[in-house]
Scaffold this motif. Structure first.
Motif, PDB file in Angstrom:
ATOM      1  N   VAL A   6      -6.643   4.237  89.902  1.00 50.67           N
ATOM      2  CA  VAL A   6      -6.064   4.653  88.593  1.00 50.67           C
ATOM      3  C   VAL A   6      -6.010   5.942  89.284  1.00 50.67           C
ATOM      4  N   ILE A  20     -13.999   4.785  82.898  1.00 53.90           N
ATOM      5  CA  ILE A  20     -13.158   4.441  83.448  1.00 53.90           C
ATOM      6  C   ILE A  20     -13.642   4.359  85.478  1.00 53.90           C
ATOM      7  N   ALA A  46      -2.954   1.353  88.639  1.00 57.07           N
ATOM      8  CA  ALA A  46      -2.949   2.295  87.150  1.00 57.07           C
ATOM      9  C   ALA A  46      -2.804   3.463  87.076  1.00 57.07           C
ATOM     10  N   ILE A  48      -2.601   6.540  84.572  1.00 57.14           N
ATOM     11  CA  ILE A  48      -2.530   7.406  83.167  1.00 57.14           C
ATOM     12  C   ILE A  48      -2.246   8.553  83.468  1.00 57.14           C
ATOM     13  N   VAL A  67      -0.370  -1.781  85.354  1.00 56.15           N
ATOM     14  CA  VAL A  67      -0.912  -1.249  83.269  1.00 56.15           C
ATOM     15  C   VAL A  67      -0.520   0.516  83.804  1.00 56.15           C
ATOM     16  N   GLY A  69      -0.850   3.752  81.116  1.00 57.68           N
ATOM     17  CA  GLY A  69      -1.399   4.110  79.633  1.00 57.68           C
ATOM     18  C   GLY A  69      -1.365   5.996  78.815  1.00 57.68           C
ATOM     19  N   GLU A 297      -8.581   0.659  77.145  1.00 60.78           N
ATOM     20  CA  GLU A 297      -7.437  -0.295  76.908  1.00 60.78           C
ATOM     21  C   GLU A 297      -6.698  -0.036  78.806  1.00 60.78           C
ATOM     22  N   VAL A 298      -6.847   0.904  79.491  1.00 61.70           N
ATOM     23  CA  VAL A 298      -6.046   0.733  80.695  1.00 61.70           C
ATOM     24  C   VAL A 298      -8.074  -0.535  81.552  1.00 61.70           C
ATOM     25  N   LEU A 302      -6.483  -3.908  82.920  1.00 62.70           N
ATOM     26  CA  LEU A 302      -6.736  -4.457  84.993  1.00 62.70           C
ATOM     27  C   LEU A 302      -7.973  -5.636  85.082  1.00 62.70           C
TER      28      LEU A 302
END
Length: 324
Positions: A6, A20, A46, A48, A67, A69, A297-298, A302
């Motif tokens: 991430v 995370i 991911a 963010i 994803v 975020g 949410e992330v 995932l």
């Protein structure tokens, strides 16, 4: 088996990062240019961001992201269409900054009608200009709320408590829903014509870009006050400037601008303009909450678990994989 990675590209509170880190490998790299992101984004599952980083089609097309975020509400800094085309989930944190943005709106409304920043500056300069700062009461004034999502509704609730007459416009909210909050729904033109104060709480989209321009200012009462804590670009700033100069608009308060930071913006030179540097979500409580909300949410995205705040409609296999 390698952990998924991430990338956090804008500042995020520690509480969210810790969540995370328990599940995935996390790297924090802020202040990256588009070219720099393009060069490294292929290494991450991911991404963010907050509002500073622009997630462009070029970045998305060079990625393997699952994803993206957005730690906040608005996603106008993310090319959602490009993400959707590549089957990338886009999630946001729509609940965490509601109260912070609502309270800033109210603070700016009081500041506008009572000239609080100007009076503060005057007395600090050694002056005693008591008669100069004649204000206006909010009691029994009509507040027009454009956009009745979470923030707009919270503003309306508090304005009712101040004894204001609250009217609202939102093409996506039913009269039944509005009635639950004791808000009288109206059409856009009536709101512009009858409001003493107008506050904006809509996202920036193709439909809301320059939603308020010369034609709309022409409909308003002389002496109206305008507040925008939503997104820059919803108000045509040139039209706003001209109507402030002519005093059709008595004053405005802006937390957002079309270009941020607003370098050499003539609005900032006007005495009847109050400005803040996009601090709608800048409270300790909101920063903590937005960090936790987007982290959850992330993580769920995932792990292939249900998410609550998907902002893009995905299809086929990907839609079956996630609860939207």
């Amino acid at each position: 088996m390698n952990k998924m990675k991430v990338l956090i590209a804008d500042k995020l509170s520690e509480e969210g990062m810790e969540l995370i880190k328990r599940e995935f490998e996390v790297e924090v790299k802020t202040g990256l240019s588009e070219d720099e992101l393009v060069n490294i984004i292929k290494d991450y599952d991911a991404l963010i961001v907050r509002s500073a980083t622009k997630v462009t089609r070029r970045i998305i097309e060079n990625s393997r992201l699952k994803v993206i975020g957005r730690a906040g509400v608005g996603v106008d800094n993310i090319d959602v269409e490009a993400a959707t085309e590549r089957g990338i989930l886009v999630v946001n944190a729509p609940c965490s900054n509601t109260i912070a943005a609502c309270e800033l709106t109210l603070g700016l409304m009081f500041s506008l009608v009572r000239n609080i920043p100007q009076a503060n500056q005057s007395i600090k300069e050694g002056k005693w200009e008591k008669n100069k700062f004649l204000g206006t009461e909010l009691y029994r004034k009509t507040l027009g709320v454009i956009g009745l999502g979470r923030i707009g509704r919270e503003v309306a609730i508090r304005a009712k408590g101040l004894g204001m007459n609250v009217i609202g416009y939102d093409p996506y909210i039913s009269k039944t829903t509005a009635a639950q909050y004791k808000i009288r729904m109206t059409n856009f033109e009536e709101l512009l014509k009858t409001s003493d104060i107008i506050t904006i709480h809509t996202p920036l989209t193709r439909d809301t870009y320059h939603l308020i321009g010369y034609k709309e200012f022409e409909m308003m009462k002389k002496g109206v006050y305008i507040i925008n804590c939503a997104r820059g670009g919803i108000i045509d700033e040139k039209a706003l400037y001209d109507n402030l100069i002519s005093q059709k608009v008595a004053g405005c308060a802006l937390d957002v601008f079309e270009k941020e930071p607003p370098e050499n913006n003539p609005l900032l030179q006007l005495p009847n303009v109050i400005a803040t540097p996009h601090i709608g979500a800048s409270t300790k409580e909101a920063q903590k909450m937005v960090s936790i909300e987007i982290a959850e949410e992330v993580i769920n995205a995932l792990k292939g678990e249900p998410v609550r705040s998907c902002v893009n409609a995905l299809t086929n296999t990907f839609q079956k994989e996630y609860t939207i």
